[in-house]
Design a protein around this motif. Structure first.
Motif, short mmCIF file in Angstrom:
data_model
loop_
_atom_site.label_atom_id
_atom_site.label_comp_id
_atom_site.label_asym_id
_atom_site.label_seq_id
_atom_site.Cartn_x
_atom_site.Cartn_y
_atom_site.Cartn_z
N LEU A 240 46.70 40.05 33.64
CA LEU A 240 48.01 39.42 33.54
C LEU A 240 47.98 38.08 32.82
N GLY A 241 46.78 37.54 32.62
CA GLY A 241 46.68 36.23 31.99
C GLY A 241 47.12 35.10 32.89
N TYR A 242 46.91 35.25 34.18
CA TYR A 242 47.34 34.25 35.16
C TYR A 242 46.17 33.90 36.05
N ASN A 243 45.93 32.61 36.26
CA ASN A 243 44.83 32.16 37.09
C ASN A 243 45.29 32.10 38.54
N MET A 244 44.78 33.02 39.36
CA MET A 244 45.17 33.06 40.76
C MET A 244 44.67 31.86 41.54
N ASN A 245 43.55 31.28 41.10
CA ASN A 245 43.01 30.12 41.81
C ASN A 245 43.88 28.89 41.65
N MET A 246 44.60 28.81 40.54
CA MET A 246 45.42 27.64 40.28
C MET A 246 46.84 27.80 40.80
N GLY A 247 47.15 28.92 41.40
CA GLY A 247 48.54 29.18 41.79
C GLY A 247 48.85 28.94 43.23
N SER A 248 48.05 28.15 43.92
CA SER A 248 48.31 27.92 45.34
C SER A 248 49.37 26.86 45.57
N SER A 249 49.88 26.23 44.52
CA SER A 249 50.92 25.22 44.68
C SER A 249 51.84 25.26 43.48
#
Length: 329
Positions: A240-249
């Motif tokens: 998806l081209g999305y960083n799950m680690n950076m999406g917590s906020s």
């Protein structure tokens, strides 16, 4: 007449020009509509999955799974950092134990006339006793956690609490060993192909299979967690081209939220025993060891970093760099 003809000819030319301009302008509009429609249809699924991944990465259960993975693969010295000691997880354990005790008691009451070949009823009774002991340990863990958070001074000087916690850990380890042995015995008694236990005791057989399946799922939880966080999540995020680690906020923390966190200057325990010291020998952001008079900041999850490092991090992402726990808003 000449003037009339010239006016009529000019009107004719104006009509033809306007008609030709309309004919020239209409096809590009139709072509643009035909071209942009497939593009919108192609972007819709990708944006939908991207929004879904953003919601998953910011969900509490996903952050909890990340904390569990970090706890299982890191240090377990701090009681407060244990995700299994949270009130939500203890409540889920209480509900699961209560459901098991209720189902076991009801099944044993309605299956008095069944005569299984293997002592399946004995195995169910032993499992029921193990659930009662687990319920008592759960109550002890809740009392200990509430007591530790309520009285900080007694937590620092109390030797009796350390003894009780050690005794509770030994009892918990012994109970886990009992459930592991009882799980193996239950598989031998229930799935023995030489005897048809289902024909002699169908209700007890179904109950045993259900309890064994639940225990198998609990034992495979670390493996399933590893597969989910280390295989499925990175693969989906890369596609998806999305960083799950950076999406917590959603956004970075404000200066007021950052300055409200406790901070101090690092001192060695040998030099000044009254000053607080960090548990980790180095900052996990810059990977540099702590030195005397280094400014250190502590997050609500009890993780500590250099003040400059973590402030710069929190201005971008308002979560812990290690456990991904969000800052309280």
């Amino acid at each position: 007449m000449d003037t009339v003809q010239s006016e009529s000819s000019s009107s004719n030319t104006s009509i033809t020009i306007s008609s030709s301009s309309s004919l020239c302008t209409t096809p590009p509009r139709s072509e643009s509509t035909h071209v942009t429609a497939p593009i919108v249809q192609e972007r819709l699924p990708t944006s939908f999955y991207l929004r879904l991944a953003m919601r998953v990465s910011r969900a509490r259960w996903f952050i909890f799974l990340r904390r569990v993975f970090h706890y299982q693969n890191g240090s377990r010295s701090d009681l407060g950092s244990n995700p299994f000691n949270s009130s939500t997880w203890m409540m889920s354990e209480l509900i699961a134990l209560f459901i098991q005790l209720t189902v076991i008691t009801f099944t044993l009451a309605i299956s008095k006339d069944e005569r299984p070949i293997w002592p399946v009823r004995l195995w169910i009774t032993g499992y029921d006793v193990g659930c009662l002991l687990s319920l008592m340990l759960l109550y002890g863990r809740f009392r200990q956690l509430d007591h530790d958070h309520g009285d900080i001074e007694q937590r620092h000087r109390g030797t009796e609490d350390n003894r009780s916690s050690r005794l509770m850990n030994r009892c918990r380890t012994s109970l886990e060993l009992f459930f592991a042995i009882w799980f193996v015995i239950g598989n031998v008694w229930v799935f023995d192909s030489r005897f048809g236990s289902f024909n002699h005791a169908p209700t007890l057989h179904v109950l045993c299979v259900s309890l064994l399946a639940w225990n198998a799922l609990c034992y495979s939880f670390p493996f399933l967690l590893f597969m989910f966080l280390c295989c499925i999540v990175p693969l989906a995020s890369s596609l998806l081209g999305y960083n799950m680690n950076m999406g917590s906020s959603d956004r970075g923390a404000s200066d007021d939220e950052i300055f409200s966190l406790p901070s101090w200057k690092y001192k060695r325990i040998d030099d000044n025993a009254s000053a607080p010291a960090t548990d980790d020998p180095q900052c996990c952001i810059c990977l540099a060891k702590y030195k005397d008079k280094d400014e250190v900041r502590e997050l609500p999850c009890s993780h500590k970093f250099h003040l400059k490092c973590v402030d710069q991090w929190l201005r971008i992402i308002s979560c812990c760099p290690l456990c991904k726990q969000d800052l309280p808003r």
